[in-house]
Scaffold this motif. Structure first.
Motif, PDB file in Angstrom:
ATOM      1  N   ALA A  50       0.826  -1.209   0.000  1.00  0.00           N
ATOM      2  CA  ALA A  50       0.000   0.000   0.000  1.00  0.00           C
ATOM      3  C   ALA A  50       0.860   1.260   0.000  1.00  0.00           C
ATOM      4  N   ASP A 227      -3.277   5.389  -0.792  1.00  0.00           N
ATOM      5  CA  ASP A 227      -4.424   4.484  -0.700  1.00  0.00           C
ATOM      6  C   ASP A 227      -5.154   4.677   0.629  1.00  0.00           C
ATOM      7  N   ALA A 242      -9.317   4.327   4.586  1.00  0.00           N
ATOM      8  CA  ALA A 242      -9.124   4.493   3.148  1.00  0.00           C
ATOM      9  C   ALA A 242      -9.235   5.972   2.795  1.00  0.00           C
ATOM     10  N   SER A 323      -8.884   9.059  -5.156  1.00  0.00           N
ATOM     11  CA  SER A 323      -8.594   7.632  -5.345  1.00  0.00           C
ATOM     12  C   SER A 323      -9.349   7.071  -6.545  1.00  0.00           C
TER      13      SER A 323
END
Length: 360
Positions: A50, A227, A242, A323
């Motif tokens: 990540a 992320d 997130a 994102s």
């Protein structure tokens, strides 16, 4: 060039490659100054593969946190593990060895002025005792990866800020790290160069499967690359999740303050100072509508105007992608305050999140 022939493979997963559990860090008293606790009960997981960003104001504890991960600081209590290894328990020799799997890039590049781009990237390999032939085999593809294959023999003084940071990234990758730590790596760069460096970090993460932990005080950096995000305030993680979820539904006041300038949820100063919490004659209700996902592109103002037969003014509006997913905000003014309950109810039925900001 992809360096898969030089990088150990491993698919991204939810397994945490960096784990902090119950971490506290207190700096001893100096002179007449009392001891300072920089971090309080930090619990944080960085999933393997990540990009996780830690954001906070100056003095919030960001730099201390990242220095704990590579052993430059030791926790006063708690556990810091990288790929299962307890960093704080290592002797100096073992710690030096472990740091080869933890790359680090810095705000001010930290390049050696008397070494070329090649020489700066080669330095950690030379320290590790790697042969000249292997060093060349490793360094040249890295300089190609970061877009500097034509700058191999250039010295730092001959490079721009963005090029210096590219050398710093290549150097951090020289020892095949599992983890890349970024300490305000774009803070000294202009916006265009910042975008380029963030794109490079995403490329490194995707192509080399290197986990990235970055710290910053800029929410635009988090939006551009991370992320996941953890918000740190006065030495405590106050929110984590997130990136899309945190941006579109911030829970903590510090987080809301950070994201408001990015998502369009912050009112202009001249308007914010005129807001009152209660309605009065001559004032309009200001309502914020939040729409997420594919619904962000819908003509919500027209829909609400037709359904409610009201006049709605646009105070501000913004649609963005976070994102890779759309997110929008619309602040409207409602002259007929009596119709506010109907506006809120209809908006809810349409799946919009609403907040009455006040009356002006």
């Amino acid at each position: 060039m992809k360096l898969t022939e030089h990088i150990s493979s491993g698919a991204a997963s939810d397994e945490a490659i960096i784990q902090l559990r119950g971490v506290e860090k207190t700096f001893a008293a100096r002179g007449a100054n009392a001891p300072v606790t920089a971090l309080h009960e930090i619990n944080l997981d960085v999933p393997r593969g990540a990009i996780l960003g830690v954001i906070g104001r100056s003095g919030a504890g960001k730099s201390t946190l990242i220095r704990l991960v590579n052993g430059l600081e030791l926790p006063s209590s708690g556990s810091v593990r990288v790929d299962g290894v307890e960093i704080s328990a290592l002797e100096e020799r073992a710690l030096r060895q472990e740091r080869r799997s933890i790359g680090m890039i810095f705000q001010h590049f930290n390049l050696l002025a008397r070494r070329t781009a090649f020489g700066n990237v080669a330095l950690p390999l030379e320290i590790a005792g790697v042969s000249k032939a292997e060093i060349r085999k490793r360094v040249l593809p890295l300089l190609d990866l970061v877009g500097l294959s034509d700058k191999v023999d250039r010295y730092p003084a001959e490079l721009s800020g963005g090029q210096k940071q590219r050398v710093g990234i290549a150097r951090a990758l020289a020892t095949n790290p599992k983890v890349l730590l970024s300490d305000e790596a774009t803070s000294a760069l202009d916006p265009e160069t910042t975008e380029q460096i963030l794109a490079l970090l995403k490329q490194v993460n995707a192509e080399l499967d290197v986990t990235v932990l970055l710290i910053t005080h800029e929410m635009s950096v988090i939006k551009g690359v991370a992320d996941r995000v953890a918000v740190i305030d006065e030495g405590r993680i106050v929110e984590e999740g997130a990136t899309y979820d945190v941006f579109t539904g911030p829970q903590h006041a510090t987080t809301r303050n950070f994201v408001s300038s990015i998502t369009g949820t912050r009112l202009p100063e001249h308007l914010a100072t005129r807001l009152s919490a209660t309605p009065s004659a001559g004032k309009e209700a200001l309502v914020q509508l939040v729409f997420k996902g594919e619904g962000a592109a819908q003509p919500w103002l027209s829909v609400l105007t037709r359904k409610l037969d009201v006049d709605l003014g646009i105070v501000q509006a913004k649609v963005d992608h976070i994102s890779g997913r759309p997110f929008g905000t619309l602040v409207v003014s409602l002259p007929d305050v009596a119709k506010l309950p109907a506006l809120l109810e209809t908006s809810k039925e349409l799946g919009l999140e609403t907040e009455v900001l006040g009356y002006a």
